[in-house]
Design an enzyme around this catalytic site. Sequence first.
Site, PDB file in Angstrom:
ATOM      1  CB  SER A 111      -0.871  -0.586   0.941  1.00  0.00           C
ATOM      2  OG  SER A 111      -1.906   0.984   1.408  1.00  0.00           O
ATOM      3  CE1 TYR A 134      -6.658   4.606  -1.491  1.00  0.00           C
ATOM      4  CE2 TYR A 134      -4.935   4.141   0.431  1.00  0.00           C
ATOM      5  CZ  TYR A 134      -5.693   3.677  -0.369  1.00  0.00           C
ATOM      6  OH  TYR A 134      -6.890   3.091   0.629  1.00  0.00           O
ATOM      7  CB  THR A 160      -6.841   3.012  -4.235  1.00  0.00           C
ATOM      8  OG1 THR A 160      -5.958   1.179  -4.760  1.00  0.00           O
ATOM      9  CG2 THR A 160      -8.383   2.645  -4.038  1.00  0.00           C
ATOM     10  CE  LYS A 256      -7.830  -2.825  -2.918  1.00  0.00           C
ATOM     11  NZ  LYS A 256      -8.235  -1.793  -2.324  1.00  0.00           N
ATOM     12  CG  HIS A 280     -10.940   0.481   0.629  1.00  0.00           C
ATOM     13  ND1 HIS A 280     -10.864   1.029  -0.776  1.00  0.00           N
ATOM     14  CD2 HIS A 280     -10.579   0.795   1.346  1.00  0.00           C
ATOM     15  CE1 HIS A 280      -9.585   1.392  -0.200  1.00  0.00           C
ATOM     16  NE2 HIS A 280      -8.897   1.518   1.468  1.00  0.00           N
TER      17      HIS A 280
HETATM   18  C1  FMN Z   1      -6.118  -2.022   7.696  1.00  0.00           C
HETATM   19  C2  FMN Z   1      -7.192  -2.176   5.715  1.00  0.00           C
HETATM   20  C3  FMN Z   1      -6.260  -1.197   5.014  1.00  0.00           C
HETATM   21  C4  FMN Z   1      -6.205  -1.242   4.264  1.00  0.00           C
HETATM   22  N1  FMN Z   1      -5.863  -0.285   3.512  1.00  0.00           N
HETATM   23  C5  FMN Z   1      -5.847   0.014   2.422  1.00  0.00           C
HETATM   24  C6  FMN Z   1      -5.095   1.132   1.701  1.00  0.00           C
HETATM   25  O1  FMN Z   1      -4.324   1.091   2.110  1.00  0.00           O
HETATM   26  N2  FMN Z   1      -5.194   0.688   0.346  1.00  0.00           N
HETATM   27  C7  FMN Z   1      -6.510   0.619  -0.780  1.00  0.00           C
HETATM   28  O2  FMN Z   1      -6.142   0.433  -1.705  1.00  0.00           O
HETATM   29  N3  FMN Z   1      -6.926  -0.715  -0.241  1.00  0.00           N
HETATM   30  C8  FMN Z   1      -6.883  -0.545   1.047  1.00  0.00           C
HETATM   31  N4  FMN Z   1      -7.875  -1.518   2.330  1.00  0.00           N
HETATM   32  C9  FMN Z   1      -9.075  -2.959   1.078  1.00  0.00           C
HETATM   33  C10 FMN Z   1      -8.104  -3.666   0.966  1.00  0.00           C
HETATM   34  O3  FMN Z   1      -7.021  -3.647  -0.144  1.00  0.00           O
HETATM   35  C11 FMN Z   1      -8.807  -4.603   0.064  1.00  0.00           C
HETATM   36  O4  FMN Z   1      -9.933  -3.930  -0.807  1.00  0.00           O
HETATM   37  C12 FMN Z   1      -9.984  -5.161   1.065  1.00  0.00           C
HETATM   38  O5  FMN Z   1      -9.417  -5.374   2.630  1.00  0.00           O
HETATM   39  C13 FMN Z   1     -11.052  -6.522   0.847  1.00  0.00           C
HETATM   40  O6  FMN Z   1     -12.374  -7.211   1.568  1.00  0.00           O
HETATM   41  P1  FMN Z   1     -11.732  -7.996   2.451  1.00  0.00           P
HETATM   42  O7  FMN Z   1     -10.682  -7.074   3.808  1.00  0.00           O
HETATM   43  O8  FMN Z   1     -12.408  -8.463   3.344  1.00  0.00           O
HETATM   44  O9  FMN Z   1     -10.999  -9.337   2.227  1.00  0.00           O
HETATM   45  C14 FMN Z   1      -7.564  -1.685   2.991  1.00  0.00           C
HETATM   46  C15 FMN Z   1      -8.538  -2.780   3.972  1.00  0.00           C
HETATM   47  C16 FMN Z   1      -7.493  -3.061   5.767  1.00  0.00           C
HETATM   48  C17 FMN Z   1      -9.046  -3.811   5.878  1.00  0.00           C
END
Ligand code: FMN
Length: 387
Positions: A111, A134, A160, A256, A280
């Site tokens: 990330s 981002y 994203t 994404k 997300h």
């Molecule tokens: C703690 C956390 C931090 C996240 N940070 C980002 C991020 O920095 N960039 C991003 O594109 N998605 C981020 N996401 C979304 C994840 O990339 C992903 O879309 C999501 O976790 C999928 O759902 P799941 O946790 O149920 O598998 C984050 C998700 C979580 C749980």
Amino acid sequence: MSQNLSTVTCIEDLRVVAKRRVPRMFYDYADSGAWTEGTYRANESEFHKIKLRQRVAVNMDGRSLATTMAGIDVKMPVALAPTGLTGMQHADGEILAAQAAADFGVPFTLSTMSICSIEDVAQATQKPFWFQLYVMRDREFIGNLIDRAKAAGCSALVLTLDLQIMGQRHKDIKNGLSAPPKPTLRNMLNLAFKPRWCLGMLGTKRRTFGNIVGHAKGVTDLAALSSWTAEQFDPRLSWDDVAWIKERWGGKLILKGILDAEDARRAAATGADALIVSNHGGRQLDGALSTIEVLPSIVSEVGSQIEVWLDSGIRSGQDVLKAIALGARGTMVGRAFLYGLGAYGKAGVTRALEILYKEADVTMALCGRRNLAEVDTSILVPGTYPR
Ligand SMILES: Cc1cc2nc3c(=O)[nH]c(=O)nc-3n(C[C@H](O)[C@H](O)[C@H](O)COP(=O)(O)O)c2cc1C
């Protein structure tokens, strides 16, 4: 009580241990969704409504879950999703997760908001990883990030699109999650019960946003970082930005955060290599549909032009297989690997991947299929899956 890793048999086991070991502020950051958390819950519950057709007396020998995602060989159609602050679930978390993913044979995505920097992860791993971008207001910073990812040999850029502004998560506010975290009495007391985590953190120098501090203009310490991040997510992000980022990057591009068939058409028209149907993980627009409900409409709209992947709500290999059956070419998991990381570090991420693999493999076999090319809606019970 601590649990032996060999008796950890499902992702839920990892979540329970992570909850014990990770400070509340960071555990809650992972295990939460926006507002009422309705979409967060729906992501999981909608998978459960889909039923599988058991088949018998078919040859189940010689199975494989191997495939490609955006032309990259993967042992199973699962990549580790980009997650911010991963190095706060466990010391050096991004490095450990990247190593576990590389050893297992699936991609890791770093990330923008990681603790370990692009360069840190590149130095600690042999195989190329993916970088998630981002879009910030400071376009020079974004350009430099893209160049840094290229220099580090990243093999795909995940852009994203669903976080121009942040969805509100109540727990983060209540826990004082900020950079730096608020040293409330409750937070300090909570740390006293997480000695393993504290020791890990004392043993690493990576405790802030590694891609940002020292790289973004005026951000030299944690205090400056807080206001920088609050201001920087760019609400003006447009499809024109996607075009210049694609050109500047020049490699494999994955978009994404698509949840709507109309946006999927725009995404496919950019010439990107894949799009990810994602909300997300229920962390942005509460009240949006779950991703598995939306998937078939997006596959039928653009599935012949661009690879369609899915994330959000995957907690088992069965969920992975259901997504593939409904037309996804690949999936990503966030919390499923974060729980493993928080619970047992690198070994926990490996265990999470083993669990997903085993569940997907056994499910595929009991549905009478031997490889992913044979997996389609014919493994699902009619009337139980979205169309
Ligand atoms: C703690 C956390 C931090 C996240 N940070 C980002 C991020 O920095 N960039 C991003 O594109 N998605 C981020 N996401 C979304 C994840 O990339 C992903 O879309 C999501 O976790 C999928 O759902 P799941 O946790 O149920 O598998 C984050 C998700 C979580 C749980």
